[in-house]
Design an enzyme around this catalytic site. Sequence first.
Site, short mmCIF file in Angstrom:
data_model
loop_
_atom_site.label_atom_id
_atom_site.label_comp_id
_atom_site.label_asym_id
_atom_site.label_seq_id
_atom_site.Cartn_x
_atom_site.Cartn_y
_atom_site.Cartn_z
N LYS A 37 -101.50 -32.39 -15.94
CA LYS A 37 -102.08 -31.24 -16.64
C LYS A 37 -103.59 -31.36 -16.72
CE LYS A 37 -99.91 -29.93 -20.36
NZ LYS A 37 -99.26 -28.64 -20.04
N ARG A 107 -101.68 -31.17 -26.32
CA ARG A 107 -100.52 -31.22 -25.43
C ARG A 107 -100.49 -32.55 -24.67
NH1 ARG A 107 -102.13 -25.61 -24.52
NH2 ARG A 107 -100.38 -24.18 -24.86
N GLY A 116 -91.04 -30.08 -21.25
CA GLY A 116 -90.32 -30.06 -22.51
C GLY A 116 -89.95 -31.42 -23.07
N MET A 118 -92.00 -34.02 -23.89
CA MET A 118 -92.91 -34.60 -24.87
C MET A 118 -93.46 -33.48 -25.76
SD MET A 118 -94.75 -37.60 -22.66
CE MET A 118 -95.17 -36.50 -21.33
N ARG A 363 -99.37 -26.43 -11.96
CA ARG A 363 -98.76 -27.66 -11.46
C ARG A 363 -97.84 -27.27 -10.31
NH1 ARG A 363 -95.07 -28.77 -16.85
NH2 ARG A 363 -93.81 -26.88 -16.73
N HIS A 479 -86.13 -23.54 -21.14
CA HIS A 479 -85.88 -24.97 -20.96
C HIS A 479 -84.63 -25.20 -20.12
CE1 HIS A 479 -83.99 -28.83 -22.19
NE2 HIS A 479 -85.22 -29.28 -22.10
N SER A 788 -73.27 -55.39 10.91
CA SER A 788 -73.36 -54.29 9.97
C SER A 788 -73.44 -54.89 8.57
CB SER A 788 -72.13 -53.37 10.08
OG SER A 788 -72.24 -52.30 9.15
N GLY A 790 -72.88 -55.11 4.97
CA GLY A 790 -72.06 -54.53 3.90
C GLY A 790 -72.71 -54.81 2.57
N THR A 791 -73.68 -53.98 2.21
CA THR A 791 -74.53 -54.30 1.06
C THR A 791 -73.84 -54.13 -0.28
OG1 THR A 791 -75.49 -52.09 1.29
CG2 THR A 791 -76.72 -53.93 2.24
N CYS A 855 -73.88 -50.29 6.10
CA CYS A 855 -72.77 -49.37 5.84
C CYS A 855 -72.34 -49.35 4.38
CB CYS A 855 -71.58 -49.69 6.74
SG CYS A 855 -70.89 -51.34 6.47
N TYR A 875 -79.39 -48.32 12.55
CA TYR A 875 -78.72 -47.16 11.97
C TYR A 875 -78.38 -47.42 10.51
CZ TYR A 875 -74.22 -49.64 12.46
OH TYR A 875 -73.19 -50.54 12.37
#
Length: 904
Positions: A37, A107, A116, A118, A363, A479, A788, A790-791, A855, A875
Amino acid sequence: MTTSVMSPAAVTTQWVYRFGNGTAEGRSDMRNLLGGKGANLAEMSLLGLPVPAGFTITTEVCTYFYANAKTYPPSLAEDVAAAVAFIEQSVDARFGDPANPLLVSVRSGARASMPGMMDTVLNLGLNDETAEGLAALSGDARFAYDSYRRFIQMYSNVVLDLDHHHFEEILNRVKDDHGLTMDTDLADVHWRQVVAEYKDLVRHELGKEFPQDPQEQLWGAIGAVFRSWMNQRAIVYRRLHGIPESWGTAVNIQAMVFGNMGGDCATGVAFTRNPSTGANEFYGEYLINAQGEDVVAGIRTPQQITIAGREAQSSKLPSMEEAMPEVFAELNRVRGILERHYRDVQDIEFTVQKTKLYMLQTRSGKRTAQAALKIAVDMVAEGLITEAEAISRIDPRSLDQILHPRLDPKAPRTVLAKGLPASPGAASGTVVFSADEAEDRAAKGDAVILVRIETSPEDIHGMNAAKGILTTRGGMTSHAAVVARGMGRPCVSGAGDIRIDYAAGTLSCRGTVVKGGDRITIDGSTGEVFLGEVPTIQPELSGDFAVLMGWADGLRRLTVRTNAETPLDARTARQFGAEGIGLCRTEHMFFEASRIVAVREMIMASDEKGRRAALAKILPMQRGDFAELFRIMRGLPVTIRLLDPPLHEFLPHSEAEMAEVAAAAGVDIGTVRSRAVTLAEANPMLGHRGCRLGISYPEIYEMQARAIFEAVVEVQKEFGETVVPEVMIPLVATRRELEILRALVVQVAKEVETASGVALEYLVGTMIELPRAALRAAQIAEQADFFSFGTNDLTQTTLGLSRDDAGSFLPAYVAKGIFEEDPFVSIDQDGVGELVKLAAERGRATRPGLKLGICGEHGGDPASIQFCESVGLDYVSCSPFRVPIARLAAAQAALAKGFNKENL
């Protein structure tokens, strides 16, 4: 007007930056210091636009405030006093002067827009004496005391922490006592009565008088804005939108201009383009004789800015274009200046005082995903931005808004009511009337529609939990509308025919009563509300979406695959642009009713012969599954993971299921119960699963490999094209495990080749999902054609966290800054990511052409995708509905890695 940049005073740290009268000490690129702002107020002032004079207290003061027991830098009081004097000189009024009072607004303004979330205080500087002075100066006592009561209510709520409902009750009683309906019906005598009762309320609740000293008021409001950075609704909003707590907020103090001085005054909010559709049309609302909070709070139903907007809403109230044509023309001119300057859609706030336009804010406008796509594509066509900029401006996660079903136009429906189409999309759910209930029921798996007279920032947790939002008050910039669009939630606002009874837990419209717990459907694209549940259909992705995705595909390096094992998921993913299957979880196929008994029979078998007999029943089913996937993904890679979960997951639980398995296996039910006990594990996630099953029961993997290769032969003969499957061995920790199971797969392939006379091409690789596998990647790569990552499991095994149980405490870890984000949502780059990077480097050191992918669920997370780009994976693979998100995120990652600002 000639504009210039002020020369700030030569001090070590500048805490305050002034703006106004065509000059400013700040600029739009100083948003980290001045907040969005403050930076944009300075920029508008430099552009020569009519901005009331003011100053910004920087975000660095907020940081100091929280680091020093909520105190201020020693020189701040002097800096603020000098800045107030600058405003006084600019507007020819004096702060606290009874005869010629300066009033200011206070403000918040963080670097990221938080609408909205704060606190704001308007008309600060009013007291018993200055209210009389304002009445005499303006010649309008009604206006002066209307402003005074607004100030008391806002200040008491924001600074003194008194609930605003107490004040609303007084105002409503005064209106009832005098037979009045609208706030605008009250005369000055009524407002004087309201002011007196408001002050009595403060005295009764707090045991002290409402503050009369303008300096005390000012510093109270400044402190309240800084404290609001850590209020609950702001904390929730930051968590939902990934805004760091460390950023802090600035405070903007600005000379008041008044939209509530009479019929030639107004206030409003507008967007330079339609934020719901993206159409290049002026879009906004205003109220005559009102202040800005009246528009966004939904207290009065606002009027449209344009004639076209009024006609679209079938409103009988005059538009600004009709009621104030000269002011509208000036506002429309400012619209063009701002959009050309910022090269983006602007969300602007303005006030008209005695026919003079003042700009209070600009904004970047929040918009729906659909609108964002259209705006980006249109602005490229208009020459405002480049294709790369267009790609960079779309939040990949926002595409969720357009990738889900909409109402089936052919489906029957019963319209209950109609409101404003505040946020597009459709949703059905159970009616709830409070944010807390919405959150509670959603946590239990219920789809809910949050129904409120009007929403407030305190409702944000319930809005996030709900599938859709319905309000009976408020306009398109209320809002509810703004927050719902930002969240991608369908929203219907301003459905004024609906009456809500919170006490009874009902909503009613023209004789029809809907109770809490009943189901309704809302269409945020049309504003309609329907009884019951209306069927939906899948979206068609073309037009602007296709154009932008085409640009993204031309820029990205990473391939995007999908996680799919059903024909529906595979077809959906292809529609969304998937370039193959990166993870087919074969165990999901085992749970189908037509085959679960045979799977359980295999588990119950006491020897290899019995297992092979049961597997022979499953083989044709698996072959058919794989053949269908190969057909759908014709010409694209398909990675099939062999059986991963422990066998006990497939065992029966009910007596009826146990009896069914016992009959199929030819054993008594006691044997089934005994087998279940034998297979039970204390920690199955680290137990007898993955490749360990293949080592113990090689006939299982042998059957799956045979099904894969026989499906390849079937489809190759059908299409006359080579199919190259990728066979993936899960949970490998050692080179020897992969060596044994690779040999098994190769042997089965040879047998199928011999039997069919068809030459086969295939890859054999593994999932890297254990820390040891990552560390020993160089040796494992000797036996692998691809890795691959596998996380999901790699995160569990690296952090020692159970994905199923950690949800109870991970939010606290994120809140305390231990993790920046939930590590199951966005990859832990310092820990898990380091293992991925190390495994990639070591694997390719052994086998330079090693194909690398990911993956886990992270394959659809934009931040994780950027990490995958940085370490050179080939990938990512994700769920079907996240494929477009991954495509866009991959393009943005390529831009971030290979381009800088000068290239854009």
